[in-house]
Design an enzyme around this catalytic site. Structure first.
Site, short mmCIF file in Angstrom:
data_model
loop_
_atom_site.label_atom_id
_atom_site.label_comp_id
_atom_site.label_asym_id
_atom_site.label_seq_id
_atom_site.Cartn_x
_atom_site.Cartn_y
_atom_site.Cartn_z
N ILE A 470 0.83 -1.20 0.00
CA ILE A 470 0.00 0.00 0.00
C ILE A 470 0.86 1.25 0.00
O ILE A 470 0.38 2.34 0.28
CB ILE A 470 -0.98 0.01 1.19
CG1 ILE A 470 -0.23 -0.20 2.52
CG2 ILE A 470 -2.03 -1.06 1.02
CD1 ILE A 470 -1.13 -0.06 3.74
N THR A 653 12.37 2.65 5.41
CA THR A 653 10.93 2.73 5.16
C THR A 653 10.18 3.12 6.44
O THR A 653 9.14 3.78 6.38
CB THR A 653 10.38 1.39 4.62
OG1 THR A 653 10.77 0.33 5.49
CG2 THR A 653 10.92 1.10 3.22
N GLN A 657 7.50 6.18 6.85
CA GLN A 657 6.16 6.04 7.42
C GLN A 657 5.91 7.07 8.50
O GLN A 657 4.85 7.68 8.58
CB GLN A 657 6.03 4.65 8.06
CG GLN A 657 5.84 3.54 7.07
CD GLN A 657 4.48 3.65 6.44
OE1 GLN A 657 3.48 3.45 7.10
NE2 GLN A 657 4.43 4.01 5.19
N GLU A 723 0.89 3.58 11.66
CA GLU A 723 -0.14 4.52 12.10
C GLU A 723 0.26 5.23 13.39
O GLU A 723 -0.58 5.86 14.03
CB GLU A 723 -1.46 3.77 12.29
CG GLU A 723 -1.99 3.23 10.97
CD GLU A 723 -3.10 2.22 11.15
OE1 GLU A 723 -4.25 2.62 11.13
OE2 GLU A 723 -2.81 1.02 11.31
#
Lengths: 756, 339
Positions: A470, A653, A657, A723
């Site tokens: 995603i 990565t 994020q 998140e």
């Protein structure tokens, strides 16, 4: 040697294995995948939020050359059955059946699908389709008549409000307290890749090309809707151009496009428009919250009450319920939470990046800042005195909790000591300067997962698992796990994902994938290692205990340094390839987790739902804002996040994020809101010119610190962090605005008029 | 988008023959429209708001209508000059800073590279009810159908120049700068050439919100003349918006000041983001004339400028923001160091 080549296992920072393909266009997203001779679909969506379609006049639309068919409720033949609301054990983001009847349930509901030889023709005919309505007065939710409130504990299966001690009595008796109401708006994901679906049939088998965060869920959901055996449905989603939760659950469009393709007997392709994306998928529910927080003069909390009301649709009780996180955040002997669902004439909301935490942590972390101010205490110290090794609702231990280490490292790097505590005490010319901070948290969700790993005689590995790229770097981290487990360089690992034909992986939601999928891949690799090691008896490793033999650097190695090249070692164990299919149920998940996975049901667990322990990633966020002393624009000048999220599989990565999360948080605090015409219950800024997100000029100096953390309780020590970054930002910015201006803004986004 | 015929036009005379150009004509669907940068027109065609059956692409005229010329009389800007070209022009930036600032703060780099000045001043409102044909009520799009914004979402709508038929705000920036510099607009049309004060180009909605300008059918804007004057160098555009870049003005102010020490010899003020058309605040100018310019006098002028403001709920704060924006622009212009 390029930086990306240094180290390639877990903990290394290789560049993305699919990076080149993405930036050169070689990576094909679902709507890029060619199908022969497609027909094109264009959606017609409702112009009212509540009422009935009284007539559909197709005359003018049918006259457009190239129009093939028009689907609407009047000519559907019961082809689409219910897939069920996901929270009730189904698959869909909404329990509504597409084009079921003449009822209109919300703004922008699909009322017709125009099919034509080209996109342009379909669009023109859609504009010429005359849809007439009988409008009824809708309720938009808050501030309008007709919405129906229900306690979440009655409306939502499995929802529990927290009740510890006697929060109201403790609050009444407490020496220092604050009570405040907070509001968070409707927000939309707006991934850059639009919502697209391509469907084609061959010999009774259906192929769906659609960007999805859960290909097995999509397959099983569509199969149920169309009355097919799931084995007859294939879903391909090799790359996804952003999802953020919006592609997690089945939407209405997929089955309609499949029906259209079956009727036309040719592939059908849909690319919904940006504004349609606001109403045919999900969104972040609007919330209104009330927080009571009370402390002793030393700052120790004595009472916490958190009540939230959340807007949902008429049929579905989607819950946000971030109280389950806020109630566990700090040590507090008296806690009461309550969630209420407000059913209105809206489409059903859904998951959006850090779904429960973003709205509710805004409430708690703003309230903590308000309490710190009332106490005359540094906001970091208030968090310190209420830090805890155990959560406060059930008394379960945190497997690790790096919150205060993050505050300390972050404060140091940010220069928090330069803050003068008095609001409105810092200034730079015409601009008022404010520093603010807030805690961030994201539960470590885990899911059952499966994977097939094949080691071929040439010493290459193929990993197959239906995980999803995603945008987070999943191909890369999964390849790293296999490279680590098999002792191979990254370029010898091929990862296949994003297809329902592959072994099922959990929904790419809840930041679970890195931990869940890397764990099962490592499990498969371990079995391969064990088989090779068991066969090592005749070779140069003769006499070594197989349990001590490792795969590393392209060979099978003993602790004493003896080694045999991998290809030779594996030849002893197999005449050909070695293939292992592994399944993994992480600690804390129910026995049925695997069964749910194979059925395509979302089944995440662990996090805060553990029976014996709770696990989460933590962080601290620091912001410097500038507010114009006259015209009140708020701009973020600096932002820094310090995070502790267990073992970092790929620091490159991971940083990306977290950085993206902080930027998202700037947008959430200052820009993002889907505006309603409350009288008509319709969205008005349904485009990305007017639904504002930060542009480059809004993104200031930004720093990400990732602290080392060892957590032996989670698989491989990994905690999801996708998140984590955007949870604390809303409050950190609001707290900085308070410090700059002396005005406490409790409604997001913080806009010019909030501060005039 | 509906099918349309596309033609490239070799000269203005041909454009005139192709009447009605009709950007301001009442009848819908408009049969023919002029295409320049296309940054508004093509958007609105895709949204099915504008439905021309024929587009006349006037970009072939760029060599004639795209020039920037500065002489002792002032500045002449061809209507097909690109926004970016003028925003980046060294002389414009030095001699008429408000023009360059208003352009540089508008839209995005990509749009500024495409959009022309003539098209920019004619850009359509961002009112959601105008831009979304699924709303039945919009007097601007569909005369006589009503105005959904009056009782709808109107946070960004106008407070000046409104009528009971329309409160859509004029979205542009450059027009305010032209207005504050007393620009003149040159026009060619079926009856030949004419010119008029730029301030007379746009009209308030009144009872015909669909008629946005005083251009006659078939007329084409060819240039803007901006007279030189002592106020031009001390001119400033302040744009207040929800994010740092690529956003329409919540409120803006273009001011041009001619100062004698602290005293105002002359001032020109145009307001954006708050009115239904580019808005000249002549009463506020009169209130400042001959006064010492300071916080207090600037605030008095701002009070005057918004004396007649009418709000509709979600834009209740706009007059206050408009006042503060004007005060900020005046005081920032006063502080400018002029070579």
């Amino acid at each position: 040697m390029p930086e990306g080549m240094i180290g390639q296992g877990i903990g290394a920072s290789p560049v993305r294995v699919d990076g080149r393909a993405k930036v050169t266009g070689a990576a094909h997203y679902a709507s890029d995948m060619a199908v022969p001779n497609p027909a094109w679909a264009f959606l017609v969506t409702s112009a009212i939020a509540r009422g009935r379609v009284t007539a559909i006049d197709e005359t003018e639309a049918r006259r457009v050359p190239g129009v093939l068919d028009i689907l609407h409720h009047g000519n559907m033949r019961g082809e689409v059955q219910e897939a069920g609301f996901f929270a009730g054990g189904g698959y869909a983001g909404s329990s509504l059946r597409p084009l079921e009847d003449d009822r209109v349930h919300h703004d922008g509901e699909i009322v017709a699908v125009v099919l034509a030889e080209s996109y342009e023709t379909a669009r023109e005919a859609a504009y010429r389709l005359q849809v007439r309505y009988a409008e009824e007065q809708p309720s938009a939710g808050f501030d309008t008549e007709g919405a129906e409130a229900r306690d979440a504990k009655d409306a939502v299966q499995g929802h529990e409000d927290a009740e510890v001690g006697d929060a109201d009595a403790a609050f009444a008796a407490a020496p220092v307290k604050i009570e405040a109401a907070y509001e968070t708006p409707t927000q939309h994901h707006n991934p850059i890749e639009l919502f697209t679906t391509t469907a084609s049939w061959e010999n009774g088998r259906l192929t769906i090309l659609e960007g999805s965060q859960y290909v097995h869920g999509l397959r099983n959901g569509v199969a149920k809707q169309l009355g097919l055996d799931p084995s007859l449905v294939r879903v391909e989603s090799p790359f996804i151009g952003g999802a953020f939760g919006s592609r997690g659950s089945l939407t209405q469009r997929t089955a309609l496009i499949a029906v259209a393709a079956r009727r036309l007997n040719r592939p059908v392709k849909l690319v919904a428009t940006r504004d349609q994306g606001f109403t045919i998928a999900t969104y972040r529910a609007e919330t209104r919250q009330r927080v009571k927080l009370a402390a002793n003069p030393d700052g120790t909390l004595v009472a916490f009450v958190h009540e939230g009301t959340e807007v949902s649709s008429r049929p579905d009780p989607y819950k946000v319920a971030g109280t389950q996180t806020t109630a566990r955040m700090y040590a507090c002997p008296n806690i009461r939470t309550k969630v209420t669902i407000l059913h209105a004439d809206r489409n059903t909301p859904g998951f959006m990046r850090s779904p429960p935490e973003v709205p509710y942590m805004f409430g708690l972390e703003s309230a903590m800042d308000e309490l710190a101010h009332a106490l005359g205490m540094d906001p970091i110290e208030l968090r310190r005195v209420n830090d805890s090794t155990h959560e406060s609702v059930k008394g379960l231990p945190w497997t690790s909790r790096g919150l205060m280490r993050c505050f300390d490292a972050g404060a140091e790097a940010f220069g928090w000591k330069d803050r003068t505590p008095q609001p409105r005490s810092m200034r730079d010319g015409d601009w008022l300067v404010g520093y603010g901070c807030a805690s961030t948290i994201y539960p470590t969700h885990l899911g059952a997962a499966t994977a097939r790993v094949t080691l071929t005689p040439d010493g290459r590995a193929r990993v197959q698992t239906a995980a999803h790229e995603i945008g987070t770097g999943t191909y890369t981290v999964v390849a790293q796990a296999a490279a680590e487990g098999l002792g191979l360089p990254l370029e010898k690992v091929l990862v296949e994902m994003g297809s329902s034909e592959l072994p099922p992986s959990p929904v790419s939601g809840g930041s679970n994938v890195t931990a869940s999928v890397c764990a099962v891949v490592m499990k498969a690799c371990e079995e391969i290692r064990a088989r090779i090691a068991a066969a090592a008896g005749q070779g140069p490793l003769q006499g070594r205990d197989p349990a001590t033999l490792r795969l590393a650097e392209g060979s099978l190695r003993a602790p004493d340094g003896a080694a045999e090249p991998l290809t030779e070692a594996m030849a002893r164990a197999s005449n050909g390839a070695i293939e292992v299919y592994a399944e993994n149920i992480p600690h804390g998940l129910p026995e049925g987790a695997l069964k749910s996975l194979y059925q395509g049901k979302p089944a995440l667990g662990a996090g805060l739902e553990g029976k014996d322990r709770v696990m989460a990633a933590f962080g601290a966020e620091f912001v410097e804002v500038r507010v114009h002393s006259r015209t009140a624009e708020t701009r973020v000048a600096r932002i820094l996040g310090a995070f502790a999220a267990g073992r970092i599989v790929n620091p490159r990565t991971a940083r990306s994020q977290l950085m993206g999360g902080l930027i998202w948080g700037i947008g959430s605090a200052l820009h993002e809101a889907t505006e309603m015409d409350r009288k008509r219950a319709r969205y008005v800024n349904d485009n990305i010119a007017e639904y504002l997100i930060p542009v480059n000029a809004d993104v200031p100096k930004l720093d990400v610190l990732v602290l080392e953390e060892e957590d032996k309780a989670t698989p491989l020590g990994i905690k999801g962090l996708g998140e984590l970054g955007n949870v604390g930002t809303n409050a950190a910015i609001a707290n900085a605005v308070f410090h700059a201006t002396g005005k406490r803004i409790r409604t997001l986004p913080i806009r010019i008029e909030s501060l005039l | 988008m509906r099918p349309f015929a596309y033609e490239r036009v070799p000269d203005p005379a041909a454009a005139q023959r192709a009447v009605p150009v009709g950007s301001s004509s009442a009848a819908a669907p408009v049969p023919t429209m002029v295409l320049a940068g296309g940054t508004t027109l093509l958007d609105l065609m895709k949204l099915d708001v504008l439905r021309p059956e024929r587009l006349l692409d006037i970009r072939p005229l760029e060599s004639r209508l795209g020039a920037i010329r500065l002489d002792g009389q002032g500045l002449r800007l061809g209507a097909l000059a690109r926004m970016a070209q003028v925003a980046d022009d060294v002389e414009v930036r030095r001699e008429f800073p408000v023009l360059a600032e208003s352009l540089a703060l508008a839209a995005s780099a990509q749009l500024r590279n495409m959009a022309t000045l003539g098209g920019n001043v004619l850009q359509r409102t961002r009112c959601s009810y105008y831009r979304d044909v699924s709303y039945a009520a919009c007097n601007k799009r569909n005369p006589g159908s009503g105005c959904a914004a009056l009782d709808g979402y109107n946070r960004l709508h106008a407070v000046l120049g409104t009528s009971e038929h329309c409160i859509a705000s004029y979205p542009g920036d450059f027009a305010q700068a032209l207005m504050a510099l007393d620009a003149v607009v040159e026009i060619e049309g079926p009856q030949g050439g004419r010119s008029m004060p730029f301030a007379e180009l746009h009209r308030a909605p009144g009872d015909r919100p669909d008629i946005e300008t005083t251009l006659r059918p078939g007329e084409l804007i060819t240039a803007f003349q901006v007279p030189a004057g002592p106020w031009a160098k001390r001119s400033r555009y302040v744009k207040v918006r929800d994010r740092q870049s690529y956003a329409f003005a919540a409120a803006s102010a273009a001011v041009a000041l001619d100062l004698d020490g602290d005293r105002v010899r002359g001032v020109r003020i145009a307001l954006g983001g708050v009115a239904t058309r580019p808005w000249r605040a002549t009463d506020a100018e009169a209130a400042l004339a001959g006064q010492r310019l300071d916080e207090a006098s600037a605030m008095r002028a701002a009070e005057v400028a918004f004396r007649d403001a009418r709000t509709h709920g979600e834009n209740d704060d706009k007059p206050e923001l408009g006042r503060r924006t004007l005060v900020r622009a005046l005081l920032e212009a006063q502080r400018m160091e002029i070579a």
